[in-house]
Design a protein around this motif. Sequence first.
Motif, mmCIF file in Angstrom:
data_model
loop_
_atom_site.group_PDB
_atom_site.id
_atom_site.type_symbol
_atom_site.label_atom_id
_atom_site.label_comp_id
_atom_site.label_asym_id
_atom_site.label_seq_id
_atom_site.Cartn_x
_atom_site.Cartn_y
_atom_site.Cartn_z
ATOM 1 N N LYS A 21 2.257 2.449 -3.148
ATOM 2 C CA LYS A 21 1.247 3.083 -3.976
ATOM 3 C C LYS A 21 1.160 4.579 -3.678
ATOM 4 C CE LYS A 21 -2.173 -0.175 -5.629
ATOM 5 N NZ LYS A 21 -3.386 -0.877 -5.291
ATOM 6 N N HIS A 22 1.199 4.873 -2.400
ATOM 7 C CA HIS A 22 1.085 6.294 -2.023
ATOM 8 C C HIS A 22 2.241 7.088 -2.579
ATOM 9 C CE1 HIS A 22 -1.024 4.710 1.752
ATOM 10 N NE2 HIS A 22 -1.683 4.480 0.653
ATOM 11 N N ARG B 220 3.970 6.414 -5.088
ATOM 12 C CA ARG B 220 3.783 6.571 -6.523
ATOM 13 C C ARG B 220 2.811 7.708 -6.814
ATOM 14 N NH1 ARG B 220 1.128 2.536 -9.552
ATOM 15 N NH2 ARG B 220 1.346 1.202 -7.737
ATOM 16 N N ASN B 221 1.751 7.708 -6.018
ATOM 17 C CA ASN B 221 0.753 8.753 -6.143
ATOM 18 C C ASN B 221 1.362 10.129 -6.035
ATOM 19 O OD1 ASN B 221 -1.806 8.168 -6.649
ATOM 20 N ND2 ASN B 221 -2.245 7.450 -4.581
ATOM 21 N N TYR C 149 0.820 21.573 -1.021
ATOM 22 C CA TYR C 149 0.981 20.989 0.314
ATOM 23 C C TYR C 149 1.596 19.605 0.263
ATOM 24 C CZ TYR C 149 -2.209 24.737 1.406
ATOM 25 O OH TYR C 149 -2.787 25.949 1.517
ATOM 26 N N PHE C 150 1.557 19.021 -0.935
ATOM 27 C CA PHE C 150 2.111 17.673 -1.036
ATOM 28 C C PHE C 150 3.591 17.685 -1.351
ATOM 29 C CE2 PHE C 150 -2.357 17.130 -2.209
ATOM 30 C CZ PHE C 150 -2.704 16.172 -1.292
ATOM 31 N N MET D 113 0.816 -1.203 0.000
ATOM 32 C CA MET D 113 0.000 0.000 0.000
ATOM 33 C C MET D 113 0.856 1.263 0.000
ATOM 34 S SD MET D 113 -3.059 -0.076 -0.410
ATOM 35 C CE MET D 113 -4.170 -1.388 -0.771
ATOM 36 N N THR E 36 -4.888 13.201 4.375
ATOM 37 C CA THR E 36 -5.836 12.681 3.396
ATOM 38 C C THR E 36 -5.231 11.584 2.540
ATOM 39 O OG1 THR E 36 -5.184 14.344 1.793
ATOM 40 C CG2 THR E 36 -7.074 14.851 3.158
ATOM 41 N N VAL E 37 -3.915 11.614 2.380
ATOM 42 C CA VAL E 37 -3.352 10.545 1.562
ATOM 43 C C VAL E 37 -2.868 9.405 2.439
ATOM 44 C CG1 VAL E 37 -2.754 11.977 -0.398
ATOM 45 C CG2 VAL E 37 -1.126 11.728 1.478
ATOM 46 N N GLY E 38 -3.256 9.425 3.701
ATOM 47 C CA GLY E 38 -2.988 8.278 4.550
ATOM 48 C C GLY E 38 -1.652 8.338 5.279
ATOM 49 N N GLU F 153 2.913 16.136 -12.125
ATOM 50 C CA GLU F 153 1.783 16.824 -12.743
ATOM 51 C C GLU F 153 1.814 18.316 -12.445
ATOM 52 O OE1 GLU F 153 -2.124 15.318 -11.732
ATOM 53 O OE2 GLU F 153 -1.379 13.360 -12.359
ATOM 54 N N ASN F 154 2.274 18.629 -11.254
ATOM 55 C CA ASN F 154 2.090 19.991 -10.796
ATOM 56 C C ASN F 154 3.348 20.844 -10.821
ATOM 57 O OD1 ASN F 154 -0.715 19.912 -10.152
ATOM 58 N ND2 ASN F 154 -0.091 18.335 -8.693
ATOM 59 N N SER G 224 3.645 11.047 -8.882
ATOM 60 C CA SER G 224 2.960 11.440 -10.103
ATOM 61 C C SER G 224 2.346 12.828 -9.920
ATOM 62 C CB SER G 224 1.890 10.418 -10.473
ATOM 63 O OG SER G 224 0.889 10.428 -9.502
ATOM 64 N N LEU G 225 1.903 13.065 -8.696
ATOM 65 C CA LEU G 225 1.337 14.362 -8.391
ATOM 66 C C LEU G 225 2.378 15.457 -8.603
ATOM 67 C CD1 LEU G 225 -0.785 14.337 -5.201
ATOM 68 C CD2 LEU G 225 -1.038 15.808 -7.191
ATOM 69 N N SER H 132 -2.096 21.534 -4.170
ATOM 70 C CA SER H 132 -1.141 20.461 -4.412
ATOM 71 C C SER H 132 0.243 20.837 -3.878
ATOM 72 C CB SER H 132 -1.074 20.117 -5.894
ATOM 73 O OG SER H 132 -0.911 21.290 -6.642
#
Lengths: 970, 430
Positions: free
Chosen positions: A4-5, A7-8, A28-29, A1, A64-66, A15-16, A11-12, A26
């Motif tokens: 996956k995060h 990776r998320n 904040y990430f 799991m 929020t993303v765990g 993207e940004n 990719s974020l 975004s």
Amino acid sequence: MMTKHVRNLLSLLQENRGLGSKMTDSKYFTTTKKGEIFELKAELNSDKKEKKKEAVKKVIASMTVGKDVSALFPDVVNCMQTDNLELKKLVYLYLMNYAKSQPDMAIMAVNTFVKDCEDPNPLIRALAVRTMGCIRVDKITEYLCEPLRKCLKDEDPYVRKTAAVCVAKLHDINAQLVEDQGFLDTLKDLISDSNPMVVANAVAALSEIAESHPNSNLLDLNPQTINKLLTALNECTEWGQIFILDCLANYTPRDDRESQSICERVTPRLSHANSAVVLSAVKVLMKFMEMLPKDLDYYGTLLKKLAPPLVTLLSAEPELQYVALRNINLIVQKRPEILKHEMKVFFVKYNDPIYVKLEKLDIMIRLASQANIAQVLAELKEYATEVDVDFVRKAVRAIGRCAIKVEQSAERCVSTLLDLIQTKVNYVVQEAIVVIKDIFRKYPNKYESVIATLCENLDSLDEPEARAAMIWIVGEYAERIDNADELLESFLEGFHDESTQVQLQLLTAIVKLFLKKPTETQELVQQVLSLATQDSDNPDLRDRGYIYWRLLSTDPVAAKEVVLAEKPLISEETDLIEPTLLEELICHIGTLASVYHKPPSAFVEGSRGVQHKRLPARAGSGESAESPDVGQSGPAEAPPAVIPSQGDLLGDLLNLDLAPPTATIPSVQPSMQMGAMDLLGGGLDSLLGGDIGGSPSMGAGLGAAPAAMPAALGSAPAVGGGLGDLFDLGGGVGMPTGAYVAPKTVWLPAMKAKGLEISGTFARRGGIIQMDLSLTNKAMSVMTDFAIQFNRNSFGLAPAGPLQVLTPLSPNQTIDVSLPLSTSGPVMKMEPLNNLQVAVKNNIDVFYFSCQYPLSLLFVEDGKMERQVFLATWKDIPNDNEAQFQIKDIHLNSDAASNKLQGSNIFTIAKRTVEGQDMLYQSVKLTNAIWVLAEMRIQTGNPNYTLSIKCRAPEVSQFVYQCYELVLKN
Amino acid sequence: MIHSLFLVNASGDIFLEKHWKSVVSRSVCDYFFEALERATEPENVPPVIPTPHHYLINVLRHRIYFVAVIQSEVPPLFVIEFLHRVVDTFQDYFGVCTEAAIKDNVVVVYELLEEMLDNGFPLATESNILKELIKPPTILRTVVNTITGSTNVGEQLPTGQLSVVPWRRTGVKYTNNEAYFDVVEEIDAIIDKSGSTITAEIQGVIDACVKLTGMPDLTLSFMNPRLLDDVSFHPCVRFKRWEAERILSFIPPDGNFRLLSYHVSSQNLVAIPVYVKHNISFREGSSQGRFELTLGPKQTMGKAVESVLVSSQLPRGVLNANLNPSQGTYTFDPVTKLHINVATNCYWQLLSWDVGKINPQKLPSLKGSMSLQAGASKPDENPTINIQFKIQQLAISGLKVNRLDMYGEKYKPFKGIKYMTKAGKFQVRT
């Protein structure tokens, strides 16, 4: 799991990278490097408000993303004391997530909560009480009670409505505390709140609490509260409407008037844009309309109103469609009349999701009737050429189900299936063969001409089910297939590679073949028996092999009786939901239970009990005074003899209105064991026909059925005044008339009536005609709501009261009922004259049967003619009307005979003795004032009597003669 | 009630989770992923999935699965409706509902979800109320907020929250007062091989854009209200008035909303505006097939049929198609199997022909040959042809608005009514 995060996030990040990323959340990430927590900590403790807020936002984003940011708990809580509402909300969000893991720290927040509950701004008061309830920490809940109590009585409805939900939250954490603090009572008071939104939330909260206390009677519904709910229903939000409607569905109205008025106020909800509101409204209506008298205009109007909203649900998003379709499936089974004209909306679009397609298919079959079968078949044939294999298979099966459901269409279905077999598409052929087997079982000896075509496809069958079906067909019709032995032998070669299903089927088929053509197939049968018994590891197969072997070796005749016994027909009902379950599911329309077609008890976690909901009973027969003319106006046009119930016949349920015409004494006769004996004789035979497994020991189980009936009856309050008379009347003990009553015979075998067996006889007791019935439940579920109706008949026989079955008929139970009959019903000449067609309804279906009554039933007590009148009448009736009969083997003297006949209201007017021959002159009067005159000649020593009957209506003579014979011989 | 929400993107990653009660581990979604794997197409995932302790109810919109977790008996429609409402709200707030948009606005998303559901009970789902509580992000506001540090969270209790008209706030002001209504009808139809209609029905909606000052009270009446026997209203419509007079009377929400949706069933005769002549055939034993398609207008009440798009999934085994369109362009993509256009919930078919406008004098046609894979047998299935089209200024059911009146306010608003007919699921079997 975790990967996956990451990776998320990566990719974020990519993207940004653009310019805009600084503007959006975004950003904040973007800090994913080490020391992030440390950095955040510093920012949270910054003096600058702005920096603090940004930091909290970052924390929330991580959450929020765990990601685990619980280490920041004290720092975040420190930010709580602020007048910035956004910051406060963000901190609250954080608190709800992590308070549980840091209970000691969470206490730090309590003071702020308590203070916020006093804030002049209602938004903040509500927010505080709401958040506090979400913090699932025991220590905090203690501090919550006081603020909550205040908020429940807040002047602002927004706060009250939020507080109502908070009670449910608190109850979830600490139920005892909520009860001790009396919050439940406060909540109940809120049902009477002036604001509809508060009412809706109070209902929702109470419903949720009640779910964990099934017997708590929290939602004590009475007409006053119902009225309040109905008022709130019009004014609250769509979600509130759902809560209120679901709550209303639990109420049982006192009478049909109340039921109607609730229905009237709920109907507008059917036009709501929210499909959940619509379906909840449908549930309420489906339940309450059960109580409405069917002859009521409003009942018909309501039925009509239900169709459009259900159809509309099918134009919504596919997920909504799916849930709607599952529920429509139930509704169609309960009340097919609602959607019977809407077949087309269930036609499948090729890009419907598969789950929608399959549901539509199922409903299409349920709605299939003679009227629309051509259309349905054309569609199904179209589907059978689609791409999706699963769907194609289901479509082919559906054709078979249609054949079984709509008898008139069977031939067309078979030819459609043959067309499909010609396509040679492998899976289509196999499915077709499986369903053709079912069609053979339903209509034996009707479509054997297709066997040749089936045999052509033998080689292409590779699925066990199809192979087994084919083998069954070959075995069953072995005598008509010339090379049956070769065909079966070819299967035998790879016996051990076949699946069990095929092996078992092959064994049985070869034994069948042997019994039919013993000479040529001895070798084959020995081969299969040894394969099954010696070379197989499968106990089922071995056991069956041994049974056959022993049967064949000890008693071939018995083997024939067992193996080649007539099989019970299969019927459409096999895939209907059991009626009691259906009823319960109807009460749960729109719920998960309705989606899975399983009882709700299967859905609640743990040991929480669930109350079983039942549909309310129709307005009691005692109240039928409002509609006294129904009985005559709508007699069911019952077709003769037993007819398996089918879709269109179900429609008759509507016509079959069972309100009694007069308020006669209801009569229930608890005539104990007598019925049980008959039951064993007649019923069991028909039930066991063809069933190998049924041993006589079953009889014991059945015979013990008519238990404790009188006790149950005594406690039934519904009968009222009639009850006193009832036993005198029904007991039949002290009746002076020696009228002969034939033993009960089975009129409706259980097999043809979904487990209801009816046997009965007729009797005339003290001038009252009675139909004595034994109702036996041989099904697995409880039967209720019995009612009876006669078709028009020659002498206008009609039930003089309702069929009084006061207690539900449990499985294996027998109940004896005496139904008083009147002769004031509508008259129509029947063939034979004494034929009576009867429709009996219960909660499962309507069943039809016909029986014949002895004409003596209609012989009235004042049937003794004056001598003079007799003579004149005798002469007056033309000689053509005279009929002569022989009554053989009677060993009674004339006086004894005369006495016996008098018991059945055949009166001897005069006796003459001429040349050792006694001449008895007798008269009989029928209920419809037809006189029958008779002359009976008895010669001493001769057991054969001669009977001459003269009557103005010569048709009856023969039946009068039958009565003579019956009475004299018994 | 609703316990938790997980958002899952097209590649099967959870990118957002929200819990309204206790935290449910995201491993519960494994059951969803299993179902996703089993499904042949993304939209074939069953909407309700049981797990040992929970039920997962999901909807697929904009290529995102919204997976709600419930623990006790909750009406599934309630959950599905709510999820759709969440999607609508996101779209309303961010213009689009994509993974990127949600991540860009994750804090607002969180605030919204918190505001929409309390302990699993819906709290505020009306767009008007939400917008007062949480201001939608605009570029300007984001910039301003970053500079001044002001907030996008409303400080006051929304006025509409508890009023009898929760869908409208007080104190609305416009300099131009306008009310526009769009009557949009979609025809769902199945036409059989021979061209006769198997089933046809019309799904109609009246979407409104009302920007009026104050508390206007509108009435809308129709020339032929009898057509509307199966209707679903926005809560603002006074049902009693409709029952009695067949007039829509309502205080409108501010901005865009769906006033009503209606359904004209197959029992009424539905006009079919286009016809298709087709000949798609394969010869036994040959690797070639013929493909001919001609479109023409049928019952269009004299209006032009525009934006016509024909699509069809040719039988498996068809390797290539060599076709010649009389107008427009066609694409045939033999390599990629079935793209899913999630927004319209339609297959993006192998064969797609963008026709444009139908000229009744010169009917558009697409003709040519198809070649089968070498050795492939004659296909069993007959392709279904999907047609999309638009007809402006026509409501195919014949529904017409009679008049629109405003009460309660003194000014004169601009009023406008537009009609349009579209193909919904319009399928021709061959």
